[in-house]
Write an enzyme that holds these catalytic residues in place. Structure first.
Site, PDB file in Angstrom:
ATOM      1  N   ASP A 127       0.813  -1.205   0.000  1.00 22.38           N
ATOM      2  CA  ASP A 127       0.000   0.000   0.000  1.00 22.38           C
ATOM      3  C   ASP A 127       0.855   1.266   0.000  1.00 22.38           C
ATOM      4  OD1 ASP A 127      -2.638   1.400   0.493  1.00 22.38           O
ATOM      5  OD2 ASP A 127      -1.554   2.020   2.291  1.00 22.38           O
ATOM      6  N   GLU A 166       1.053  -0.127  -4.949  1.00 22.80           N
ATOM      7  CA  GLU A 166       0.316   1.120  -5.119  1.00 22.80           C
ATOM      8  C   GLU A 166       1.345   2.230  -4.940  1.00 22.80           C
ATOM      9  OE1 GLU A 166      -3.444   3.681  -3.367  1.00 22.80           O
ATOM     10  OE2 GLU A 166      -2.114   2.623  -1.990  1.00 22.80           O
TER      11      GLU A 166
END
Length: 626
Positions: free
Chosen positions: A268, A304
C-alpha cells in the site's frame, strides 16, 4: 502434511525439543522480562541481553496457546511486535502459535500465471454479515462462477478495536482476531486454492496505526525524524539501526507468503516509504521474495505508488519482472471516473481537460502521467515513462476501497453514473489486456455504501471524526458546517454496519452479475491465451470525432501470439463516425450488441464499445487517427 513455518529472528518460536524461544529487539530497554499469563499469578522470566539490543529467553514453561507479554524495565507490559495471534486485541497478551501444527492439503498448488489474473478486492468484515474468514469461504463459489481468479484481501494485520479498514494495523504478523484465528485464515487460503483461486494480501509498510504501537517505548530506532509521512515520523529504513527494521518488514512479507501460502502481496501507498538506501527497501524485499518462496511457486508482487515510479516495474530481457509484476493504475480510474461523472474536484482536476486522451494513454502506455506536471500537486512533475512496459504491468479498475470510501458518503460508482456509460467502461475494463480489478459487490450493483470506519478510544475517536469532516470543508457540497455534520461518524458502529453487503440482492443472478460473468468468460477465452509474451511498447491510441465532440477512441495492441487486439469506442452522448481500420479483424464483443450495423456503416451509437481481433497474417498498419 504439516504446516509451513517461516523462521525469523524475532517473535516466539516453538522449537523441535519442545521449548519456546522468545526474542525481542529492545535497544532502549535496560532489562526485559518475559511474562507468561494464565489463570493465576503471571510467571516471570528474565530475558538475557544479547548484542545489538536483542533480548532472548528459552523456556519449557511455555507452549502453543501460552499467553505472554514483555515487561520493559519493570514497568509497562507490551505485546510481541511479531505476535502471530492477539486474542484480546492490540493491548492484550500475545499467544504462542506453532505454525507447523496446522495441516495443509494444497501440495499440488503452485499458483497461476499472472496473465490469468482477475482481481476481486474485499474487506473481510463487510463482505459478509458474519465478517469472518470462515464466512468468506462460503462465498468463494460465487467468485468462481463470476470468473474471478484472484481474491485480494484488504489488510488483516491486527488493528485497534473491532472494526477498521485495516490500514491502521500495529501488529503486522497477527491476523486480527475479529476475523478469526490464524488457522481460519489458512483455511480460507486453502479453500481458495482448492477452487483454483489465487489469494493476495494487502500489506502496509509505510506506517503503523495510531493506537497499540509500543515500539516507540523500547525500540525508538524503528522511526526517524529525517523522513516524514502523512502519519508522522517516517519508518527508519536507511539510518542507524535500520538493518533490523528492514528485516522486520522483509520477514513480514516472507511470513505471509510462506506460512499462509498467499500467492502475492499488494504493498500500500509505497510513495510514503522514504528510503535513500541502494538498494531501497522495495527492491530488497522483492529480491528476498524471489530468492525465497518465489523459487518454489508463482508469487506476484503488486504496488500502489501515487508517484507512478515505473522503474519498479522494469522487465528482464526475457519479459519477466525484475521486481514487481504490476501497479494499481489510479490514472485509469481517475480518467474513467471523470468520463462517467464529470466530477472534477481534488485529484480529478488533473484529468478534466482531456479525460478521454488520458484514458487512451493508460490503455496503450500504462500511466497517463509519465513526467508531466500535475496541477493537483502544485505543478510538480509526476510519473516516469511507462510506454516500454507491457499492459500486464498495470492493474486497472473502476472501483476500489479508496475511491468509494474516501468519498464523504461512500457512494459506489453505480450510484453516480448512468447505466449505459457504466456498461461501456466496464466492457473496456474487463477486455483490455491489463489485469482488471473488481471491488466487492460491484458485480451485483450493491446498494450499501463503503464508508470510512474505525473503532478507536474516546479521545482518538473524537479527533478522527472531526478530522474526517474537516477534510471535506473545501468541497462546495460540504462548505457549510451543518452539511458536514451529515458525514457519517467513522467510529459509530452503525457506519460499519451500513457497509455490509446484502447477498439477497444477488437472488436470481441479476443482469449486472450476468454482464460481468459474460465479459469475463470472453476475457478468459479470447484475451488471456494471447497475453503471455506481450511486449512493452505494444499499444497505440488515437481519438476521433469532430473537435466539438471528440468522444471516439481507438486503441490497438500487438499481443504475445502476434495477434492484434483492437478497441473502438464512442464514449460520448452523440453518434460518431469511426474511421475505417486498415486491418481485417474478427468481432470479439460489442456493447451494446449487435455490432454488425455499426461496423458496416462506421456509425457508432452513443456509449458503444467494439472489440476485434486480427490474426497473425494481417499486416500491422500504424493508425494516425482522423
Amino acid at each position: 502434511m504439516t504446516g509451513y513455518a517461516h523462521q525469523m529472528p524475532f517473535g516466539a518460536r516453538v522449537q523441535a525439543d519442545g521449548t519456546v524461544c522468545f526474542r525481542l529487539w529492545a535497544p532502549a530497554a535496560v532489562r526485559v522480562t518475559l511474562r507468561l499469563e494464565g489463570p493465576g499469578e503471571p510467571a516471570r522470566f528474565a530475558m538475557a541481553r544479547q548484542a545489538d539490543g536483542w533480548y532472548e529467553c528459552v523456556t519449557r514453561e511455555a507452549g502453543p496457546g501460552s499467553l505472554y507479554r514483555y515487561e520493559i524495565d519493570g514497568g509497562i507490559a507490551v505485546p510481541d511486535p511479531a505476535s502471530r495471534h492477539q486474542p484480546r486485541d492490540v493491548h492484550g497478551p500475545s499467544e504462542v502459535v506453532d505454525p507447523a501444527a496446522c495441516a495443509w492439503h494444497d501440495e499440488g498448488w503452485f499458483g497461476r500465471p499472472w496473465e490469468e489474473a482477475v482481481f476481486y478486492e474485499l474487506h473481510v468484515g463487510t463482505f459478509t454479515e458474519a465478517g469472518t474468514f470462515q464466512a468468506v469461504i462460503e462465498r468463494l463459489d460465487h467468485l468462481v462462477r463470476l470468473g474471478v481468479t484472484a481474491v485480494e484481501l484488504m489488510p488483516v494485520a491486527d488493528f485497534s478495536g473491532r472494526r477498521n479498514w485495516g490500514y491502521d494495523g500495529v501488529l503486522l504478523f497477527a491476523p486480527d482476531a475479529t476475523y478469526g484465528r490464524p488457522e481460519d485464515l489458512k483455511a480460507l487460503v486453502q479453500a481458495a486454492h482448492g477452487r483454483g483461486l489465487m489469494v493476495f494480501l494487502d500489506v502496509v509498510y509505510n506506517h503503523f496505526g495510531p493506537d497499540g504501537n509500543y515500539l516507540h517505548r523500547y525500540a525508538p530506532g524503528f522511526f526517524t525524524d529525517r523522513h516524514h509521512t502523512p502519519w508522522g515520523a517516517g519508518i527508519n529504513f536507511d539510518g542507524p539501526g535500520s538493518r533490523v527494521v528492514r528485516d522486520f518488514f522483509i520477514h513480514n512479507a516472507l511470513y505471509w507468503l510462506t506460512e499462509y501460502r498467499f500467492d502475492g502481496l499488494r504493498l500500500d501507498a509505497v510513495q510514503a516509504i522514504a528510503d535513500d538506501s541502494d538498494p531501497d527497501i522495495l527492491i530488497e524485499l522483492a529480491e528476498a521474495v524471489a530468492a525465497g518462496p518465489g523459487r518454489e511457486r508463482r508469487i506476484h508482487l503488486v504496488l500502489e505508488h501515487d508517484d507512478n515510479a515505473a522503474r519498479y516495474l522494469a522487465r528482464r530481457p526475457d519479459g519477466r519482472p525484475r521486481w514487481y509484476r504490476a501497479q494499481w493504475n489510479d490514472d485509469f480510474h481517475h480518467a474513467a471516473h471523470l468520463l462517467l461523472t464529470d466530477e472534477a474536484d481534488g485529484y480529478y482536476a488533473d484529468y478534466a481537460e482531456a479525460p478521454l486522451r488520458h484514458l487512451g494513454r493508460c490503455l496503450a502506455e500504462g500511466f497517463a502521467y509519465q513526467g508531466e506536471p500535475s496541477a493537483f500537486r502544485g505543478r510538480r512533475a509526476r510519473g516516469e515513462p511507462s510506454a516500454d512496459l507491457p499492459p500486464t504491468a498495470f492493474v486497472n479498475l473502476l472501483q476500489n476501497h479508496d475511491q468509494a470510501g474516501n468519498r464523504a458518503l461512500g457512494e459506489r460508482l453505480d450510484a453516480l453514473a448512468a447505466p449505459q456509460p457504466l456498461r461501456a467502461l466496464l466492457t473496456i475494463l474487463l477486455l483490455a489486456p491489463s489485469p482488471p480489478l473488481l471491488f466487492m459487490g460491484q458485480e451485483m450493483a450493491a446498494a450499501p455504501p463503503f464508508l470510512f470506519f474505525c473503532d478507536f478510544g474516546d479521545d482518538l475517536a473524537a479527533a478522527v471524526t472531526e478530522g474526517r469532516r474537516r477534510e471535506f470543508a473545501a468541497f462546495a457540497r460540504f462548505a457549510d458546517p451543518q452539511a458536514r455534520e451529515a458525514i457519517p461518524d467513522p467510529n459509530a458502529e452503525a457506519t460499519f454496519a451500513r457497509c455490509k453487503l446484502d447477498w439477497r440482492a444477488l437472488a436470481g443472478e441479476p443482469d449486472w452479475f450476468g454482464l460481468h460473468r459474460d465479459l469475463l468468460a470472453v476475457r478468459h477465452a479470447e484475451i488471456v491465451p494471447r497475453l503471455p509474451g506481450t511486449p512493452g511498447g505494444c499499444g497505440e491510441y488515437a481519438l476521433f470525432g469532430p473537435p466539438a465532440a471528440r468522444h471516439g477512441l481507438r486503441v490497438r495492441w500487438r499481443l504475445g501470439d502476434g495477434s492484434r487486439l483492437i478497441l473502438t469506442a464512442n464514449l460520448g452522448g452523440a453518434e460518431l463516425s469511426a474511421p475505417a481500420d486498415a486491418v481485417d479483424a474478427r468481432l470479439v464483443h460489442a456493447e451494446p450488441s449487435p455490432a454488425a450495423a455499426m461496423l458496416a456503416s462506421g456509425r457508432f451509437s452513443p456509449w458503444s464499445v467494439v472489440w476485434q481481433l486480427a490474426g497473425e497474417a494481417t499486416a500491422w498498419v500504424t493508425y494516425t487517427g482522423a
